[in-house]
Enzyme design. Structure first.
Site, PDB file in Angstrom:
ATOM      1  N   ILE A 112       0.846  -1.202   0.000  1.00  0.00           N
ATOM      2  CA  ILE A 112       0.000   0.000   0.000  1.00  0.00           C
ATOM      3  C   ILE A 112       0.881   1.251   0.000  1.00  0.00           C
ATOM      4  CG2 ILE A 112      -1.828   1.263   1.211  1.00  0.00           C
ATOM      5  CD1 ILE A 112      -2.721  -1.444   2.399  1.00  0.00           C
ATOM      6  N   THR A 158      11.922  -5.013   5.154  1.00  0.00           N
ATOM      7  CA  THR A 158      11.793  -6.406   5.593  1.00  0.00           C
ATOM      8  C   THR A 158      11.549  -7.246   4.340  1.00  0.00           C
ATOM      9  OG1 THR A 158       9.391  -6.328   5.772  1.00  0.00           O
ATOM     10  CG2 THR A 158      10.654  -5.601   7.717  1.00  0.00           C
ATOM     11  N   ALA A 188       3.795   1.284   8.126  1.00  0.00           N
ATOM     12  CA  ALA A 188       4.761   0.205   8.366  1.00  0.00           C
ATOM     13  C   ALA A 188       4.173  -0.803   9.343  1.00  0.00           C
ATOM     14  CB  ALA A 188       6.056   0.779   8.939  1.00  0.00           C
ATOM     15  N   THR A 205       6.865  -4.798  15.969  1.00  0.00           N
ATOM     16  CA  THR A 205       6.710  -3.687  15.014  1.00  0.00           C
ATOM     17  C   THR A 205       5.361  -3.001  15.167  1.00  0.00           C
ATOM     18  OG1 THR A 205       8.306  -4.377  13.362  1.00  0.00           O
ATOM     19  CG2 THR A 205       6.391  -3.189  12.552  1.00  0.00           C
ATOM     20  N   THR A 233      -6.781  -1.905  10.042  1.00  0.00           N
ATOM     21  CA  THR A 233      -7.495  -2.913   9.269  1.00  0.00           C
ATOM     22  C   THR A 233      -8.883  -3.192   9.834  1.00  0.00           C
ATOM     23  OG1 THR A 233      -7.460  -5.294   8.807  1.00  0.00           O
ATOM     24  CG2 THR A 233      -6.193  -4.572  10.681  1.00  0.00           C
ATOM     25  N   ASP A 234      -9.751  -3.745   8.996  1.00  0.00           N
ATOM     26  CA  ASP A 234     -11.071  -4.177   9.470  1.00  0.00           C
ATOM     27  C   ASP A 234     -10.965  -5.442  10.334  1.00  0.00           C
ATOM     28  OD1 ASP A 234     -10.398  -5.957   7.434  1.00  0.00           O
ATOM     29  OD2 ASP A 234     -12.302  -5.759   6.345  1.00  0.00           O
ATOM     30  N   GLU A 235      -9.791  -6.093  10.288  1.00  0.00           N
ATOM     31  CA  GLU A 235      -9.678  -7.372  11.009  1.00  0.00           C
ATOM     32  C   GLU A 235      -9.752  -7.193  12.526  1.00  0.00           C
ATOM     33  OE1 GLU A 235      -6.984 -10.204   9.445  1.00  0.00           O
ATOM     34  OE2 GLU A 235      -6.927  -9.266   7.464  1.00  0.00           O
ATOM     35  N   TYR A 265      -2.173 -11.241  14.251  1.00  0.00           N
ATOM     36  CA  TYR A 265      -2.029 -10.017  13.453  1.00  0.00           C
ATOM     37  C   TYR A 265      -3.085  -8.991  13.861  1.00  0.00           C
ATOM     38  CZ  TYR A 265      -2.932  -6.839   9.532  1.00  0.00           C
ATOM     39  OH  TYR A 265      -3.181  -5.713   8.775  1.00  0.00           O
ATOM     40  N   LYS A 321      -2.651  -5.267  15.591  1.00  0.00           N
ATOM     41  CA  LYS A 321      -3.162  -4.022  15.001  1.00  0.00           C
ATOM     42  C   LYS A 321      -4.151  -3.354  15.970  1.00  0.00           C
ATOM     43  CE  LYS A 321      -2.457  -2.451  11.471  1.00  0.00           C
ATOM     44  NZ  LYS A 321      -1.361  -1.543  10.991  1.00  0.00           N
ATOM     45  N   ASN A 363      -7.049  -5.063   0.599  1.00  0.00           N
ATOM     46  CA  ASN A 363      -6.596  -4.373  -0.617  1.00  0.00           C
ATOM     47  C   ASN A 363      -6.099  -5.381  -1.650  1.00  0.00           C
ATOM     48  OD1 ASN A 363      -5.238  -1.125   0.145  1.00  0.00           O
ATOM     49  ND2 ASN A 363      -6.738  -2.240   1.363  1.00  0.00           N
ATOM     50  N   ASP A 372      -7.848 -25.249   5.782  1.00  0.00           N
ATOM     51  CA  ASP A 372      -8.243 -23.892   6.158  1.00  0.00           C
ATOM     52  C   ASP A 372      -7.211 -23.245   7.072  1.00  0.00           C
ATOM     53  OD1 ASP A 372      -9.804 -21.661   6.199  1.00  0.00           O
ATOM     54  OD2 ASP A 372     -11.554 -22.602   7.132  1.00  0.00           O
TER      55      ASP A 372
HETATM   56  N1  LIG Z   1      -2.948  -5.145   2.620  1.00  0.00           N
HETATM   57  C1  LIG Z   1      -4.178  -5.003   3.106  1.00  0.00           C
HETATM   58  O1  LIG Z   1      -5.127  -5.581   2.582  1.00  0.00           O
HETATM   59  C2  LIG Z   1      -4.425  -4.119   4.298  1.00  0.00           C
HETATM   60  C3  LIG Z   1      -5.749  -3.867   4.667  1.00  0.00           C
HETATM   61  C4  LIG Z   1      -5.996  -3.012   5.747  1.00  0.00           C
HETATM   62  C5  LIG Z   1      -4.944  -2.437   6.426  1.00  0.00           C
HETATM   63  N2  LIG Z   1      -3.658  -2.719   6.051  1.00  0.00           N
HETATM   64  C6  LIG Z   1      -2.577  -2.071   6.807  1.00  0.00           C
HETATM   65  O2  LIG Z   1      -1.912  -1.207   5.900  1.00  0.00           O
HETATM   66  C7  LIG Z   1      -0.532  -1.150   6.207  1.00  0.00           C
HETATM   67  C8  LIG Z   1       0.290  -1.504   4.974  1.00  0.00           C
HETATM   68  O3  LIG Z   1      -0.063  -2.814   4.559  1.00  0.00           O
HETATM   69  P1  LIG Z   1       0.665  -3.501   3.326  1.00  0.00           P
HETATM   70  O4  LIG Z   1      -0.259  -4.524   2.794  1.00  0.00           O
HETATM   71  O5  LIG Z   1       1.220  -2.473   2.438  1.00  0.00           O
HETATM   72  O6  LIG Z   1       1.859  -4.245   4.077  1.00  0.00           O
HETATM   73  P2  LIG Z   1       3.224  -4.819   3.494  1.00  0.00           P
HETATM   74  O7  LIG Z   1       3.559  -5.987   4.350  1.00  0.00           O
HETATM   75  O8  LIG Z   1       3.158  -4.989   2.031  1.00  0.00           O
HETATM   76  O9  LIG Z   1       4.255  -3.634   3.768  1.00  0.00           O
HETATM   77  C9  LIG Z   1       4.696  -3.303   5.054  1.00  0.00           C
HETATM   78  C10 LIG Z   1       5.933  -2.425   4.899  1.00  0.00           C
HETATM   79  O10 LIG Z   1       6.365  -2.050   6.220  1.00  0.00           O
HETATM   80  C11 LIG Z   1       7.775  -2.180   6.276  1.00  0.00           C
HETATM   81  N3  LIG Z   1       8.150  -2.435   7.670  1.00  0.00           N
HETATM   82  C12 LIG Z   1       7.877  -3.535   8.409  1.00  0.00           C
HETATM   83  N4  LIG Z   1       8.403  -3.412   9.641  1.00  0.00           N
HETATM   84  C13 LIG Z   1       8.992  -2.194   9.679  1.00  0.00           C
HETATM   85  C14 LIG Z   1       9.684  -1.474  10.694  1.00  0.00           C
HETATM   86  N5  LIG Z   1       9.887  -2.001  11.913  1.00  0.00           N
HETATM   87  N6  LIG Z   1      10.166  -0.237  10.409  1.00  0.00           N
HETATM   88  C15 LIG Z   1       9.972   0.305   9.164  1.00  0.00           C
HETATM   89  N7  LIG Z   1       9.336  -0.343   8.173  1.00  0.00           N
HETATM   90  C16 LIG Z   1       8.838  -1.570   8.428  1.00  0.00           C
HETATM   91  C17 LIG Z   1       8.107  -3.341   5.358  1.00  0.00           C
HETATM   92  O11 LIG Z   1       9.460  -3.313   4.923  1.00  0.00           O
HETATM   93  C18 LIG Z   1       7.109  -3.130   4.229  1.00  0.00           C
HETATM   94  O12 LIG Z   1       7.646  -2.314   3.218  1.00  0.00           O
HETATM   95  C19 LIG Z   1      -0.308  -2.078   7.392  1.00  0.00           C
HETATM   96  O13 LIG Z   1      -0.313  -1.313   8.559  1.00  0.00           O
HETATM   97  C20 LIG Z   1      -1.508  -3.003   7.349  1.00  0.00           C
HETATM   98  O14 LIG Z   1      -1.833  -3.474   8.640  1.00  0.00           O
HETATM   99  C21 LIG Z   1      -3.378  -3.544   5.014  1.00  0.00           C
END
Ligand SMILES: NC(=O)c1ccc[n+]([C@@H]2O[C@H](COP(=O)([O-])OP(=O)(O)OC[C@H]3O[C@@H](n4cnc5c(N)ncnc54)[C@H](O)[C@@H]3O)[C@@H](O)[C@H]2O)c1
Length: 356
Positions: A14, A36, A82, A100, A134-136, A159, A163, A189, A290
């Site tokens: 995202i 990461t 992040a 994190t 997140t909605d989770e 997870y 969150k 997403n 599952d």
């Molecule tokens: N993907 C989804 O469907 C979704 C839905 C709702 C909310 N979110 C939230 O949106 C955010 C982004 O999700 P995403 O899917 O892009 O995740 P992702 O796992 O693709 O990316 C996470 C990023 O955070 C970085 N990161 C991890 N630990 C770190 C740290 N300690 N310091 C600095 N950077 C760090 C990673 O290197 C990575 O680039 C998250 O907070 C997630 O909970 C995601």
């Protein structure tokens, strides 16, 4: 020149889309990402050298680093993405999620609070800390109803619990210290640059690599799918116009069972990358064991965000899937590099199930 946004996690799925959207809109970005396994420099190709984008490889848990970045760049807002983000990995080992997501968010809040308190009145008034969640955190729905900003928290996976913890600490900094925190809770997403451990890229790459298309259980779990560029647009709006102390629920108004998702992906693949044997890709859809504790259904009521922010998801799910399949077809180098780095698409989240 307007002040930048400090985006955390801007090399993740995202985050990359947010960074690109900001730059396209003329907003400068300071991008703090640890890189990461989920972070990916390749995803920033074409914007890494943009003078309006400062990329910093570093950890949100490094308070001195965060303090220095806030001081040096004087961002108007922090957009905090992040995180450790994959439910299945949190089932195998929750430690990094707590570290994190909970402690890292706390460190970021502490540094932001210190910085915010030292700002001149006008800048303190403008500053925002947008915590992306997140909605989770809301748990699981039955066949009826939708989550909204008033829904009680009931996280079920490690997870989701991590969150939820980060959401609570972020809101606590608003209530206790006055920090202008805004929380967003968003549905699943999908779209370009998603690490191929998540459902939709797993399905696409499995098909392109000639493997079965795995769906958990009987494929009955329902998620509301939001195209990542729609989400990025919402987050930029929240950072600009969201009200401190508020929560905004974001979703795509696109509820689908996982089986329906697999069928839509298969249909897009039939159009864009037909099988050599002429058979439909859907023939390869296969039920696999599952996920432990798999929530049945998530769905979101986004009326508040739509009314207050003038934002609404615009991508139709079927069109977004065609765009996403097309992106993975056009960007084989991107995902083949991930394969070479060692992620072969193996099943995650069953490590404990295999134990006696
Ligand atoms: N993907 C989804 O469907 C979704 C839905 C709702 C909310 N979110 C939230 O949106 C955010 C982004 O999700 P995403 O899917 O892009 O995740 P992702 O796992 O693709 O990316 C996470 C990023 O955070 C970085 N990161 C991890 N630990 C770190 C740290 N300690 N310091 C600095 N950077 C760090 C990673 O290197 C990575 O680039 C998250 O907070 C997630 O909970 C995601």
């Amino acid at each position: 020149m307007t002040r930048p946004l400090l985006v955390t996690g801007g090399a993740g799925f995202i985050g990359v889309n947010v960074v690109r959207r900001c730059l396209a809109a003329g907003i400068r970005v300071v991008n703090l990402d640890l890189l990461t396994y989920a972070g990916n420099r390749d995803s920033l190709a074409g914007v890494m050298d943009d003078p309006r984008h400062v990329f910093v490889q570093g950890d949100i848990r490094d308070r001195d680093l965060v303090a220095r970045l806030l001081e040096r760049h004087q961002p108007r807002a922090v957009l905090h993405l992040a995180a450790e983000s994959h439910v299945d990995r949190s089932i195998d080992d929750a430690g990094a999620f707590l570290s994190t997501n909970v402690l890292g968010t706390h460190t970021l809040l502490e540094a932001a609070l210190d910085h915010w308190r030292g700002l001149a009145e006008d800048r303190r008034h403008e500053f925002r800390f947008v915590h992306v969640s997140t909605d989770e955190v809301f748990g699981s729905l039955g066949s009826e109803g939708r989550f909204d900003e008033t829904t009680r928290y009931d996280p079920r996976s490690p997870y989701a619990a991590s969150k939820a913890g980060s959401d609570h600490i972020a809101r606590a900094y608003r209530h206790t210290h006055g920090l202008p925190v805004i929380v967003t809770n968003c549905t699943n997403n999908y779209g370009p640059y998603q690490f191929p451990e998540k459902l939709i890229p797993t399905l696409i790459l499995s098909a392109l690599e000639g493997r079965k298309l795995p769906i958990y259980g009987r494929g009955e779990n329902v998620r509301d799918w939001l195209y990542v560029e729609d989400h990025a647009a919402a987050l930029v709006k929240v950072a600009a116009d969201g009200r401190p102390g508020e929560t905004y629920c974001l979703g795509g108004r696109a509820e689908r069972t996982n089986l329906e998702v697999a069928r839509v992906v298969s249909a897009a693949l039939d159009r864009l990358s037909p099988r050599a044997d002429g058979k439909p890709h859907a023939e390869a859809i296969t039920c696999v064991p599952d996920r432990p504790g798999h929530d049945l259904r998530y769905a979101m009521d986004c009326a508040k965000a739509e009314a207050e922010l003038g934002w609404r998801a615009s991508m139709r799910f079927e069109d977004g899937i065609v765009a996403t399949v097309g992106w993975y077809l056009d960007n084989r180098d991107w995902w083949q590099a991930i394969r070479r780095r060692g992620f072969a698409g193996e099943r995650l989240g069953l490590a404990r199930a295999a134990a006696p």
